[in-house]
Every structure is written in C-alpha cells, then in structure tokens.
Design an enzyme around this catalytic site. Structure first.
Site, PDB file in Angstrom:
ATOM      1  N   GLU A 133       2.643  12.591   7.770  1.00 56.47           N
ATOM      2  CA  GLU A 133       4.111  12.788   8.595  1.00 56.47           C
ATOM      3  C   GLU A 133       5.016  13.021   7.513  1.00 56.47           C
ATOM      4  O   GLU A 133       4.460  11.982   6.397  1.00 56.47           O
ATOM      5  CB  GLU A 133       4.604  11.423   9.644  1.00 56.47           C
ATOM      6  CG  GLU A 133       4.261   9.771   9.166  1.00 56.47           C
ATOM      7  CD  GLU A 133       4.447   9.274   9.889  1.00 56.47           C
ATOM      8  OE1 GLU A 133       3.918   9.335  11.035  1.00 56.47           O
ATOM      9  OE2 GLU A 133       5.746   8.007  10.006  1.00 56.47           O
TER      10      GLU A 133
ATOM     11  N   CYS B 190      -1.095  -3.979   4.727  1.00 53.29           N
ATOM     12  CA  CYS B 190       0.141  -5.023   5.267  1.00 53.29           C
ATOM     13  C   CYS B 190       0.409  -5.327   6.440  1.00 53.29           C
ATOM     14  O   CYS B 190       0.645  -4.268   7.283  1.00 53.29           O
ATOM     15  CB  CYS B 190       1.631  -4.490   4.415  1.00 53.29           C
ATOM     16  SG  CYS B 190       1.242  -3.895   2.167  1.00 53.29           S
TER      17      CYS B 190
ATOM     18  N   CYS C 146       7.819   4.533   8.576  1.00 54.37           N
ATOM     19  CA  CYS C 146       6.452   4.023   8.703  1.00 54.37           C
ATOM     20  C   CYS C 146       5.272   4.221   9.081  1.00 54.37           C
ATOM     21  O   CYS C 146       4.394   3.078   9.907  1.00 54.37           O
ATOM     22  CB  CYS C 146       6.583   1.930   8.355  1.00 54.37           C
ATOM     23  SG  CYS C 146       8.172   1.569   8.204  1.00 54.37           S
TER      24      CYS C 146
ATOM     25  N   CYS D 229      -4.052   4.522   4.658  1.00 55.19           N
ATOM     26  CA  CYS D 229      -3.420   3.419   3.660  1.00 55.19           C
ATOM     27  C   CYS D 229      -4.443   2.338   3.788  1.00 55.19           C
ATOM     28  O   CYS D 229      -5.032   1.884   4.704  1.00 55.19           O
ATOM     29  CB  CYS D 229      -1.817   2.975   3.545  1.00 55.19           C
ATOM     30  SG  CYS D 229      -1.961   2.378   2.369  1.00 55.19           S
TER      31      CYS D 229
ATOM     32  N   CYS E 145      11.393  12.298   2.273  1.00 53.93           N
ATOM     33  CA  CYS E 145      10.510  11.220   2.398  1.00 53.93           C
ATOM     34  C   CYS E 145       8.204  12.019   2.275  1.00 53.93           C
ATOM     35  O   CYS E 145       8.627  11.724   3.947  1.00 53.93           O
ATOM     36  CB  CYS E 145      10.394   9.977   3.359  1.00 53.93           C
ATOM     37  SG  CYS E 145       9.307   8.544   3.671  1.00 53.93           S
TER      38      CYS E 145
ATOM     39  N   CYS F 145       2.889  -3.126   8.621  1.00 57.92           N
ATOM     40  CA  CYS F 145       3.284  -1.476   8.484  1.00 57.92           C
ATOM     41  C   CYS F 145       2.329  -1.157   9.681  1.00 57.92           C
ATOM     42  O   CYS F 145       1.041  -1.583   9.727  1.00 57.92           O
ATOM     43  CB  CYS F 145       2.829  -1.385   7.163  1.00 57.92           C
ATOM     44  SG  CYS F 145       3.003   0.403   6.879  1.00 57.92           S
TER      45      CYS F 145
END
Ligand code: SAH
Length: 359
Positions: free
Chosen positions: A95, A119, A336, A115, A108, A122
């Site tokens: 995205e 975290c 996010c 990932c 962005c 997230c």
C-alpha cells in the site's frame, strides 16, 4: 525454462549505458530509455517511439518493465488523502498513500511487502516479511500515483510497510534513481526515511551522500519500555541508536526527527515525558508525537488528547521542538499497513506470523 528478465527500471543511468553497450547499441540510447522510464514514466517499451523498432523488440526480450497494478483505491471524504493498494508483478500486494499539503504533494511508500521487525502496535508486521521491494517497485509507487491522480509528487516519505534499513541496498539505489536529474529529479531535501533503528545501517547511510531527513522511531525514553514495544530494541540499546543518529546529524547536517507514538499506559506518563526530555535535551532534533492508531489485532489504546498535550508541554520545557501529527485520511484506515492487512485477511484468512527478527 525462460531465463529471468532483467529489471530495467532499477538501473542507474551509468549502469544502463553499460547494458546498452553490451547489447551493441550506442550510448545515447541509454539516456533516451532512461528518460522514457523515469521522466515520462511510460509503462510499455512500445511507447519509446524514438527508438528503432528492432531495439524496442530487443529490450522487450531482455528486460522486464516493472509496472504496479492498482487493486483498490480509497479516497478520504475528510481531506484529499488517497490510499492505494497495488499489486506487484508477482501479485503480492503493498500500500501507498497520497497526501496533499500546503507545501506540496507527498507520497508515503512501502519498502517491503510485510515486515519482520515485530513492533507491537503495528499492523504491517502481523504477517511477517514476504519479501524486499526492488528499487523499481519503490519508484513505481510514486510514478503510478502521479499518473493515477494527475498530480506531481514533490515529497516522499519512506514510512509505509517495511523497514527501509532492512532493505538497504535497494533503498539506496531507489534514492539515487528518485533524485536523478535525468528522471523524476526529486530534491533530496524533500525525502524522509523512517527507521526503527538498525544501527550499523544508519551509520552506513550517513556516508552515502544522500542527506535525506532521517526519522527514528523512538517510542520510549528507555530500553525497558522500548523493548516491550519494539523487539529490535533487544538488539540495539538506545544509547547506540542515539549515537548513530548524532553521527547522522553531524555528517549530513540534517536534523533528526524522533517519532513517538503515544500508547495509553505504555509510554505516555509525565515521568516518561520528563525522561525523554532529559534524553533529548541539547540535541538539535524534532519530536513528532503520534497518538497510536488502534490496530484490531492489538490491545493497545490511544493516549487521551489531554495526555498528548501534557506530553508536548513537558518536552517543550526542555526546549525541544515538538509537533503532534495531524491525522490525515483517518476515515479510510490510512494508517500503518491496515489496508493491506484487511485485504490479505479477506482473500485468505491469514494467520498472524509475528516478526521473527529480534525476539
Ligand atoms: N519501519 C520503519 C518505517 C515504517 S513505520 C520505522 O519503524 O520507522 C512508520 C512509523 O509509524 C513508525 O514510527 C512506526 O513506529 C509508526 N507506527 C506503526 N504502527 C503504528 C500505529 N498503529 N500507530 C502509530 N504509529 C505507528
């Protein structure tokens, strides 16, 4: 079996020149092709009308031309933020977000599909890392958004899904291509790269001659709190992270932005604000406070607005420059990794695979 075609959009101009020479072509052809790819941003070799037909055919045989496909678009009713879900050539999805500001249009971008940093607050890390994005795939997010919106993009933040310093070589190549005069020609000053703090790569990055704004995801004033929120903090103590940021500032002259997502009862008390104030006092930096965006798979809650304001007030007492991030596109789940996550859930009912990185 067909041998894999080479990714033509990830070559710098000097590399492309070498490629063309190896094909027995004149050097100036490389500049023409680079212009089609990175300035006019065409999606097909057939569009390259100043090249002989035979060369276009040859290019088609030897190279792939990476183009992202729009899968979904969400436009905010509150502001002009637009969120895009794109499919990569292998059908993985990523995205990107288009945002309008007074100072220009910003995109962005994602640097990885998924990932592995893990975290806790997230959404992008919930399914683990699928793969790194190629330089061409990072550029394409910007090129396609320009085409789809009809707007010129002047600013880029590498703050979407993924950890850019975990895809270092592709990130650096992407930045060289994005700022190349013969291509998009973006000003290096208009680019921000956000990292969770992979120390050795921050130090390498300071030497690349690419003085972008570095945003460091801090989210805690000490290692104990930081380790609870970010597994990467088990690998790199805060002291080393801050020393690498100081080094980045010294070498590039660019002030660091420290990002601090405020999570109710995790990192938002007065004591924590005081501690952060003492930690950053005297550093030429900027703190960006972000009320955490609730993610449905996580129990974390946003700090109250009162706490956010108090947190800012405390930091200002230490002469620290603070902003509270304005929420754009809140109505379209723009934050996010949430669009990609809900898309993946809807197509497969994915299981969560936590970040395998630094537990
Ligand atoms: N991996 C990089 C860049 C991507 S995340 C990094 O860690 O910096 C971009 C920023 O959004 C980071 O500061 C990240 O910690 C923050 N972030 C992630 N999920 C969030 C959420 N749910 N609410 C608020 N900020 C979040």
């Amino acid at each position: 079996m067909e041998t894999e075609k080479k990714d033509i959009k990830s070559y710098t101009l000097p590399e492309l020149t070498k490629e063309l020479e190896e094909l027995g072509e004149k050097r100036f052809r490389a500049a023409q092709i680079f212009d089609w790819l990175h300035k006019r941003q065409v999606t097909d070799f057939a569009c390259m009308t100043n090249l002989p037909e035979t060369l276009r055919k040859r290019l088609q045989e030897v190279y792939s031309l990476v183009v992202l496909r729009e899968v979904k678009r969400l436009s905010s009713a509150q502001d002009e933020t637009v969120k895009f879900l794109f499919a990569l050539p292998d059908d993985k999805v990523i995205e990107s977000v288009f945002m309008k500001y007074k100072h220009g249009n910003s995109v962005c971008i994602s640097s990885q599909a998924g990932c592995r940093m893990g975290c806790r607050f997230c959404a992008s890390t919930l399914g683990g890392l699928e793969r790194n994005l190629l330089p061409s795939e990072m550029l394409e997010q910007i090129y396609r958004i320009q085409e789809l919106t009809g707007e010129r993009v002047s600013h880029v933040v590498v703050m979407g899904t993924g950890e850019p310093m975990d895809n270092y070589d592709n990130l650096v190549r992407f930045l060289r291509l994005l700022t190349a005069e013969q291509g998009q020609g973006m000003s290096i000053r208009n680019i921000t790269v956000s990292t969770c703090g992979i120390v050795e790569n921050i130090r390498r990055f300071a030497e690349e001659g690419l003085p972008v704004t570095l945003a460091l995801s801090l989210h805690a004033p000490d290692d104990i709190v930081r380790r609870r929120l970010m597994p990467v903090a088990n690998r790199y103590p805060l002291e080393e992270v801050l020393a690498a940021c100081d080094d980045y500032f010294e070498k590039t002259g660019r002030r660091i932005t420290y990002e601090y997502s405020l999570v109710a009862e995790e990192n938002d008390t007065k004591e924590e604000a005081e501690k952060l104030g003492r930690l950053l006092h005297g550093r030429n930096c900027h703190v960006n406070l972000i009320p955490v965006n609730p993610v449905k798979e996580r129990a974390y809650r946003q700090s109250s607005f009162k706490n956010v304001l108090n947190f800012r007030k405390t930091l200002e007492k230490y002469n620290i420059n603070v902003t509270i991030r304005r929420e754009l596109g809140a109505d379209i789940g723009a934050a996010c990794g949430q669009l990609r996550k809900s898309h993946l859930d809807s197509v497969s009912g994915t299981e969560s695979k936590e970040g395998e990185g630094y537990e």
